[in-house]
Design an enzyme around this catalytic site. Structure first.
Site, PDB file in Angstrom:
ATOM      1  N   ASP A 209       0.853  -1.202   0.000  1.00 22.67           N
ATOM      2  CA  ASP A 209       0.000   0.000   0.000  1.00 22.67           C
ATOM      3  C   ASP A 209       0.882   1.243   0.000  1.00 22.67           C
ATOM      4  O   ASP A 209       2.098   1.159   0.190  1.00 22.67           O
ATOM      5  CB  ASP A 209      -0.890   0.017   1.256  1.00 22.67           C
ATOM      6  CG  ASP A 209      -0.060  -0.095   2.517  1.00 22.67           C
ATOM      7  OD1 ASP A 209       0.160  -1.219   2.979  1.00 22.67           O
ATOM      8  OD2 ASP A 209       0.437   0.938   3.023  1.00 22.67           O
ATOM      9  N   ASP A 211       0.657   3.667   2.247  1.00 21.62           N
ATOM     10  CA  ASP A 211       0.421   4.295   3.544  1.00 21.62           C
ATOM     11  C   ASP A 211      -0.661   5.358   3.354  1.00 21.62           C
ATOM     12  O   ASP A 211      -1.593   5.125   2.565  1.00 21.62           O
ATOM     13  CB  ASP A 211       1.735   4.853   4.127  1.00 21.62           C
ATOM     14  CG  ASP A 211       1.670   4.920   5.653  1.00 21.62           C
ATOM     15  OD1 ASP A 211       1.246   3.932   6.269  1.00 21.62           O
ATOM     16  OD2 ASP A 211       2.009   5.960   6.217  1.00 21.62           O
TER      17      ASP A 211
HETATM   18  N1  ADE Z   1       1.302   1.288   5.670  1.00 24.49           N
HETATM   19  C1  ADE Z   1       1.829   0.426   6.533  1.00 24.49           C
HETATM   20  N2  ADE Z   1       2.325   0.852   7.711  1.00 24.49           N
HETATM   21  C2  ADE Z   1       2.879  -0.029   8.585  1.00 24.49           C
HETATM   22  N3  ADE Z   1       2.953  -1.345   8.376  1.00 24.49           N
HETATM   23  C3  ADE Z   1       2.478  -1.812   7.214  1.00 24.49           C
HETATM   24  N4  ADE Z   1       2.414  -3.048   6.732  1.00 24.49           N
HETATM   25  C4  ADE Z   1       1.827  -3.008   5.531  1.00 24.49           C
HETATM   26  N5  ADE Z   1       1.485  -1.726   5.217  1.00 24.49           N
HETATM   27  C5  ADE Z   1       1.887  -0.955   6.251  1.00 24.49           C
END
Ligand code: ADE
Ligand SMILES: CSC[C@H]1O[C@H](OP(=O)(O)O)[C@H](O)[C@@H]1O
Length: 291
Positions: A209, A211
């Site tokens: 992703d 974030d």
């Molecule tokens: N955006 C994110 N922040 C922290 N850990 C994650 N693991 C997968 N995506 C994450």
């Protein structure tokens, strides 16, 4: 040099290694408490592999409750010389897209409530950690990814947050401004403890992703993360299988010195050391304590 034994820690979505042959469970007691799961030993080609599910098989353990010390200790007891950490992560860079594997080479530790050393009162040690990833192991991973046509990126900074909540928008922007490339919740203190145990460590940060900093993407949604993780799972398995097939029989000396990290690192003189702590250090520091 020692016989190479490849350790694999499976993160979110990776609770076994389907390509592993002749698999047997090896319950292993550790003076550091309960590891996340029973280690499973098997082989791919001629390479011996020890697999451990970081969050347990049913994903029972949140990042802050993983016993990282016990996990690394049982890997050491199993003879692991080289450890590959498979981890989901968010991305701070447009070009590091979901599905890409990032072979990170640096970490920023933002965790706040985890035991992050095997040493302490009665036996103090300071290992070098400027180069936390074994460059040769990371290069082998990159070669394996190229051979398997897996989209990957060499190098990157992984910021490890405490979690379990994802970042606020302000935090996400701050980490990005700081120069971090990806974010996760588990590579610290795992990498620090591997260094203290003289195990060469490399992390495969699998982007799931963007974030929450990215204007075109919503806040992180765990269901979406898990969907990408399932797609990443098959690639991760192919990556490990290729790495194992081409792995040398003997552990290659680490240019970052990870396999000799305890040389000169223990400051407490022998007569001042605590025998109870020394007993717990039998596996991780046995090479130098018994010299
Ligand atoms: N955006 C994110 N922040 C922290 N850990 C994650 N693991 C997968 N995506 C994450
Ligand atoms: C399921 S999303 C958040 C979770 O996934 C990552 O775990 P791992 O590094 O073990 O793959 C991340 O660090 C969080 O723990």
């Amino acid at each position: 040099m020692a016989k190479a034994v490849l350790g694999v820690i499976g993160g979110s979505g990776i609770y076994d290694l389907p390509g592993l042959e002749d698999v047997r469970e090896e319950p292993t007691a550790s003076p550091w408490g309960e590891p996340s799961d029973i280690p499973r030993r098997g082989r791919i080609g001629a390479t011996e592999i020890v697999f451990l599910a970081r969050h347990d098989r049913g994903h029972r353990l949140p990042p802050s409750e993983i016993n990282y010390r016990a996990n690394i200790d049982v890997m050491k007891r199993a003879g692991v010389t080289d450890l590959v950490a498979l981890s989901a992560c968010g991305s701070f860079r447009e070009e590091l897209y979901p599905g890409l594997f990032v072979f990170v080479d640096q970490f920023i530790d933002r965790t706040v409530r985890r035991e992050s050393t095997f040493f302490g009162r009665g036996c103090v040690a300071h290992v070098a950690f400027a180069h936390p990833v074994g460059p040769r192991l990371a290069e082998r991973l990159a070669q394996a990814a190229a051979a398997e046509n897996i989209g990957h990126h060499k190098g990157g900074i992984y910021v490890c947050m405490e979690g379990p909540q994802f970042s606020t928008l302000a935090e996400s922007r701050a980490y990005k401004a700081m120069g971090a490339d990806v974010i996760g919740m588990t590579n610290m203190p795992e990498a620090k403890l591997a260094r203290e145990a003289e195990i060469t460590y490399a992390s495969v940060a699998m982007v799931t992703d963007y974030d929450c900093w990215h204007e075109d993407h919503d806040a992180v949604d765990v269901a979406a993360v898990v969907r990408v993780l399932r797609e990443n799972g098959d690639r991760a398995q192919r990556l490990v299988a290729r790495l194992a097939r081409d792995f040398p029989a003997e552990h290659e000396a680490c240019p970052a010195g990870s396999d000799r990290a305890l040389d000169g690192a223990i400051i407490t003189p022998p007569q001042a050391r605590d025998p109870l702590l020394l007993a717990k250090l039998d596996a991780v520091a046995g090479r130098v304590l018994n010299a």
